[in-house]
Design a protein around this motif. Structure first.
Motif, PDB file in Angstrom:
ATOM      1  N   PHE A  70       0.808  -1.220   0.000  1.00  0.00           N
ATOM      2  CA  PHE A  70       0.000   0.000   0.000  1.00  0.00           C
ATOM      3  C   PHE A  70       0.847   1.279   0.000  1.00  0.00           C
ATOM      4  CE2 PHE A  70      -3.107  -3.069   1.821  1.00  0.00           C
ATOM      5  CZ  PHE A  70      -4.058  -2.963   0.816  1.00  0.00           C
ATOM      6  N   LEU A  71       2.167   1.130   0.000  1.00  0.00           N
ATOM      7  CA  LEU A  71       3.011   2.301  -0.179  1.00  0.00           C
ATOM      8  C   LEU A  71       2.819   2.830  -1.599  1.00  0.00           C
ATOM      9  CD1 LEU A  71       6.334   1.146   1.535  1.00  0.00           C
ATOM     10  CD2 LEU A  71       4.612   2.713   2.450  1.00  0.00           C
ATOM     11  N   GLU A  72       3.064   4.101  -1.794  1.00  0.00           N
ATOM     12  CA  GLU A  72       2.780   4.708  -3.097  1.00  0.00           C
ATOM     13  C   GLU A  72       4.045   5.070  -3.867  1.00  0.00           C
ATOM     14  OE1 GLU A  72       0.159   7.999  -2.586  1.00  0.00           O
ATOM     15  OE2 GLU A  72      -1.573   6.744  -2.082  1.00  0.00           O
ATOM     16  N   LEU A  73       3.963   4.914  -5.175  1.00  0.00           N
ATOM     17  CA  LEU A  73       4.983   5.380  -6.108  1.00  0.00           C
ATOM     18  C   LEU A  73       4.313   6.419  -6.999  1.00  0.00           C
ATOM     19  CD1 LEU A  73       6.730   2.054  -7.203  1.00  0.00           C
ATOM     20  CD2 LEU A  73       7.610   3.788  -5.638  1.00  0.00           C
ATOM     21  N   GLU A  74       4.732   7.658  -6.881  1.00  0.00           N
ATOM     22  CA  GLU A  74       4.152   8.753  -7.649  1.00  0.00           C
ATOM     23  C   GLU A  74       2.630   8.795  -7.526  1.00  0.00           C
ATOM     24  OE1 GLU A  74       5.604   8.577 -11.647  1.00  0.00           O
ATOM     25  OE2 GLU A  74       7.631   9.168 -11.066  1.00  0.00           O
ATOM     26  N   GLY A  75       2.156   8.607  -6.289  1.00  0.00           N
ATOM     27  CA  GLY A  75       0.747   8.768  -6.011  1.00  0.00           C
ATOM     28  C   GLY A  75      -0.125   7.547  -6.215  1.00  0.00           C
ATOM     29  N   THR A  76       0.467   6.414  -6.605  1.00  0.00           N
ATOM     30  CA  THR A  76      -0.311   5.188  -6.830  1.00  0.00           C
ATOM     31  C   THR A  76       0.271   4.061  -5.989  1.00  0.00           C
ATOM     32  OG1 THR A  76      -0.791   5.858  -9.105  1.00  0.00           O
ATOM     33  CG2 THR A  76      -1.157   3.549  -8.542  1.00  0.00           C
ATOM     34  N   SER A  77      -0.586   3.309  -5.303  1.00  0.00           N
ATOM     35  CA  SER A  77      -0.104   2.221  -4.454  1.00  0.00           C
ATOM     36  C   SER A  77       0.554   1.134  -5.303  1.00  0.00           C
ATOM     37  CB  SER A  77      -1.263   1.622  -3.651  1.00  0.00           C
ATOM     38  OG  SER A  77      -2.229   1.048  -4.509  1.00  0.00           O
ATOM     39  N   ILE A  78       1.538   0.472  -4.713  1.00  0.00           N
ATOM     40  CA  ILE A  78       2.300  -0.553  -5.436  1.00  0.00           C
ATOM     41  C   ILE A  78       1.393  -1.681  -5.906  1.00  0.00           C
ATOM     42  CG2 ILE A  78       4.095  -2.316  -5.166  1.00  0.00           C
ATOM     43  CD1 ILE A  78       5.588  -0.376  -3.363  1.00  0.00           C
ATOM     44  N   VAL A  79       0.433  -2.074  -5.078  1.00  0.00           N
ATOM     45  CA  VAL A  79      -0.455  -3.165  -5.481  1.00  0.00           C
ATOM     46  C   VAL A  79      -1.269  -2.791  -6.708  1.00  0.00           C
ATOM     47  CG1 VAL A  79      -2.300  -2.480  -3.887  1.00  0.00           C
ATOM     48  CG2 VAL A  79      -2.184  -4.837  -4.689  1.00  0.00           C
ATOM     49  N   MET A  80      -1.681  -1.525  -6.809  1.00  0.00           N
ATOM     50  CA  MET A  80      -2.449  -1.107  -7.973  1.00  0.00           C
ATOM     51  C   MET A  80      -1.567  -1.035  -9.225  1.00  0.00           C
ATOM     52  SD  MET A  80      -5.483  -1.061  -7.015  1.00  0.00           S
ATOM     53  CE  MET A  80      -6.118  -0.466  -8.586  1.00  0.00           C
ATOM     54  N   LEU A  81      -0.318  -0.650  -9.052  1.00  0.00           N
ATOM     55  CA  LEU A  81       0.602  -0.651 -10.190  1.00  0.00           C
ATOM     56  C   LEU A  81       0.796  -2.069 -10.713  1.00  0.00           C
ATOM     57  CD1 LEU A  81       3.321   1.866  -8.914  1.00  0.00           C
ATOM     58  CD2 LEU A  81       1.596   2.270 -10.692  1.00  0.00           C
ATOM     59  N   SER A  82       0.932  -3.025  -9.801  1.00  0.00           N
ATOM     60  CA  SER A  82       1.069  -4.429 -10.209  1.00  0.00           C
ATOM     61  C   SER A  82      -0.200  -4.925 -10.891  1.00  0.00           C
ATOM     62  CB  SER A  82       1.379  -5.301  -8.985  1.00  0.00           C
ATOM     63  OG  SER A  82       2.626  -4.951  -8.420  1.00  0.00           O
ATOM     64  N   LEU A  83      -1.347  -4.545 -10.338  1.00  0.00           N
ATOM     65  CA  LEU A  83      -2.621  -4.938 -10.941  1.00  0.00           C
ATOM     66  C   LEU A  83      -2.749  -4.400 -12.370  1.00  0.00           C
ATOM     67  CD1 LEU A  83      -5.434  -4.676  -8.246  1.00  0.00           C
ATOM     68  CD2 LEU A  83      -5.104  -6.530  -9.883  1.00  0.00           C
ATOM     69  N   ARG A  84      -2.345  -3.174 -12.584  1.00  0.00           N
ATOM     70  CA  ARG A  84      -2.419  -2.592 -13.920  1.00  0.00           C
ATOM     71  C   ARG A  84      -1.555  -3.373 -14.906  1.00  0.00           C
ATOM     72  NH1 ARG A  84      -1.683   3.844 -12.428  1.00  0.00           N
ATOM     73  NH2 ARG A  84      -3.718   4.154 -11.401  1.00  0.00           N
ATOM     74  N   ARG A  85      -0.374  -3.760 -14.460  1.00  0.00           N
ATOM     75  CA  ARG A  85       0.512  -4.514 -15.351  1.00  0.00           C
ATOM     76  C   ARG A  85      -0.094  -5.871 -15.715  1.00  0.00           C
ATOM     77  NH1 ARG A  85       5.800  -2.648 -16.245  1.00  0.00           N
ATOM     78  NH2 ARG A  85       5.734  -0.397 -15.918  1.00  0.00           N
ATOM     79  N   ILE A  86      -0.619  -6.565 -14.727  1.00  0.00           N
ATOM     80  CA  ILE A  86      -1.228  -7.868 -14.993  1.00  0.00           C
ATOM     81  C   ILE A  86      -2.448  -7.702 -15.904  1.00  0.00           C
ATOM     82  CG2 ILE A  86      -2.395  -9.854 -13.970  1.00  0.00           C
ATOM     83  CD1 ILE A  86       0.595  -9.780 -13.426  1.00  0.00           C
ATOM     84  N   ALA A  87      -3.260  -6.703 -15.627  1.00  0.00           N
ATOM     85  CA  ALA A  87      -4.473  -6.467 -16.417  1.00  0.00           C
ATOM     86  C   ALA A  87      -4.159  -6.024 -17.838  1.00  0.00           C
ATOM     87  CB  ALA A  87      -5.356  -5.427 -15.725  1.00  0.00           C
ATOM     88  N   SER A  88      -2.961  -5.507 -18.074  1.00  0.00           N
ATOM     89  CA  SER A  88      -2.596  -5.063 -19.418  1.00  0.00           C
ATOM     90  C   SER A  88      -2.414  -6.222 -20.384  1.00  0.00           C
ATOM     91  CB  SER A  88      -1.310  -4.227 -19.370  1.00  0.00           C
ATOM     92  OG  SER A  88      -0.171  -5.045 -19.110  1.00  0.00           O
ATOM     93  N   CYS A  89      -2.262  -7.427 -19.849  1.00  0.00           N
ATOM     94  CA  CYS A  89      -2.124  -8.623 -20.690  1.00  0.00           C
ATOM     95  C   CYS A  89      -3.519  -9.160 -21.005  1.00  0.00           C
ATOM     96  CB  CYS A  89      -1.292  -9.683 -19.988  1.00  0.00           C
ATOM     97  SG  CYS A  89      -1.105 -11.214 -20.955  1.00  0.00           S
ATOM     98  N   GLU A  90      -3.892  -9.133 -22.265  1.00  0.00           N
ATOM     99  CA  GLU A  90      -5.237  -9.545 -22.662  1.00  0.00           C
ATOM    100  C   GLU A  90      -5.471 -11.049 -22.493  1.00  0.00           C
ATOM    101  OE1 GLU A  90      -5.828  -8.143 -26.603  1.00  0.00           O
ATOM    102  OE2 GLU A  90      -5.925  -6.024 -26.019  1.00  0.00           O
ATOM    103  N   LEU A  91      -4.396 -11.822 -22.318  1.00  0.00           N
ATOM    104  CA  LEU A  91      -4.550 -13.263 -22.108  1.00  0.00           C
ATOM    105  C   LEU A  91      -5.115 -13.569 -20.723  1.00  0.00           C
ATOM    106  CD1 LEU A  91      -1.216 -14.590 -23.682  1.00  0.00           C
ATOM    107  CD2 LEU A  91      -3.492 -14.561 -24.711  1.00  0.00           C
ATOM    108  N   VAL A  92      -4.918 -12.649 -19.777  1.00  0.00           N
ATOM    109  CA  VAL A  92      -5.423 -12.830 -18.415  1.00  0.00           C
ATOM    110  C   VAL A  92      -6.895 -12.438 -18.384  1.00  0.00           C
ATOM    111  CG1 VAL A  92      -5.225 -12.099 -16.011  1.00  0.00           C
ATOM    112  CG2 VAL A  92      -3.157 -12.406 -17.406  1.00  0.00           C
ATOM    113  N   THR A  93      -7.746 -13.352 -17.955  1.00  0.00           N
ATOM    114  CA  THR A  93      -9.189 -13.109 -17.971  1.00  0.00           C
ATOM    115  C   THR A  93      -9.781 -12.848 -16.587  1.00  0.00           C
ATOM    116  OG1 THR A  93      -9.584 -15.494 -17.875  1.00  0.00           O
ATOM    117  CG2 THR A  93      -9.527 -14.471 -20.064  1.00  0.00           C
ATOM    118  N   ASP A  94      -9.104 -13.307 -15.540  1.00  0.00           N
ATOM    119  CA  ASP A  94      -9.606 -13.144 -14.177  1.00  0.00           C
ATOM    120  C   ASP A  94      -8.429 -12.832 -13.262  1.00  0.00           C
ATOM    121  OD1 ASP A  94     -12.560 -14.448 -14.384  1.00  0.00           O
ATOM    122  OD2 ASP A  94     -11.129 -15.624 -15.549  1.00  0.00           O
ATOM    123  N   ILE A  95      -8.665 -12.021 -12.240  1.00  0.00           N
ATOM    124  CA  ILE A  95      -7.619 -11.668 -11.283  1.00  0.00           C
ATOM    125  C   ILE A  95      -8.164 -11.801  -9.872  1.00  0.00           C
ATOM    126  CG2 ILE A  95      -6.006  -9.886 -10.507  1.00  0.00           C
ATOM    127  CD1 ILE A  95      -6.205  -8.621 -13.288  1.00  0.00           C
TER     128      ILE A  95
END
Length: 199
Positions: A70-95
């Motif tokens: 939950f620490l932030e990098l440039e205003g966004t929590s690390i977990v959300m940054l990781s989620l965005r990266r995983i979600a950017s792959c269209e092969l992933v259908t569920d998280i």
């Protein structure tokens, strides 16, 4: 990648290894006593892939009051940054994100604001990474082709790396992402260090 089977559960030791694992669901099924049937000629364009992000750690080594995810990098929590990266792959259908009980509401609110294309669920994690992954696995649908596991505090994985490891898992039934170390590595002897240096 190592697997250990004990009384119907799968054990994936992961204290010091790479952060990204992908397994075929039958491997989990054989360990957990579950029944899954997958066609060897499955149409990959129609298959479902679940990504699990363990995010229930205390982050004690960081020495911060806020858990590392939950620490932030440039205003966004690390977990959300990781989620965005995983979600950017269209092969992933569920998280599925496994987090601390006191962080579930906060994380659900952050996820709703993102409007991910994939279905993203938050579950209560455990006291260890292994327990958090196990609890998330209980929520995986039976028609899933692959399960991907990625630490929520490693937000710099790329879409290309995610795609590559999924392709390798389809070919080999299991895959793990390893990145060459670019840092300088030095070997020291404990006797040569001051007494107040912790190893």
């Amino acid at each position: 990648f190592r697997r250990g089977y004990r009384e119907g559960e799968i054990t994936v030791p992961h204290e010091a290894g790479p952060s990204f694992d992908v397994f075929t669901l039958p491997d989990f099924a054989s360990a957990c006593g579950l029944m899954y049937t997958l066609s060897s000629s499955a149409n990959h364009s129609m298959s479902r892939i679940t990504a699990i992000l363990p995010a229930a750690g205390m982050g004690t080594r960081m020495g911060a009051e806020t858990p590392k995810q939950f620490l932030e990098l440039e205003g966004t929590s690390i977990v959300m940054l990781s989620l965005r990266r995983i979600a950017s792959c269209e092969l992933v259908t569920d998280i599925i994100v496994a987090t601390r009980g006191d962080g579930i509401t906060k994380l659900e609110e952050l996820i709703r604001s993102e409007k991910f294309k994939q279905t993203v669920r938050v579950v209560r994690g455990g006291d260890s990474r292994q327990e958090s992954v196990a609890r998330a696995l209980e929520e995986v649908s039976e028609d899933i082709e692959l399960v991907l596991v990625h630490d929520a505090v490693r937000p710099f994985v790329t879409r290309e790396q995610i795609t590559r490891v999924i392709e390798e898992a389809r070919r080999c039934r299991a895959a793990i992402l390893g990145i060459p170390a670019m840092d300088t590595m030095k070997e020291v002897k404990r006797a040569s260090l001051p007494e107040d240096v912790a190893l």
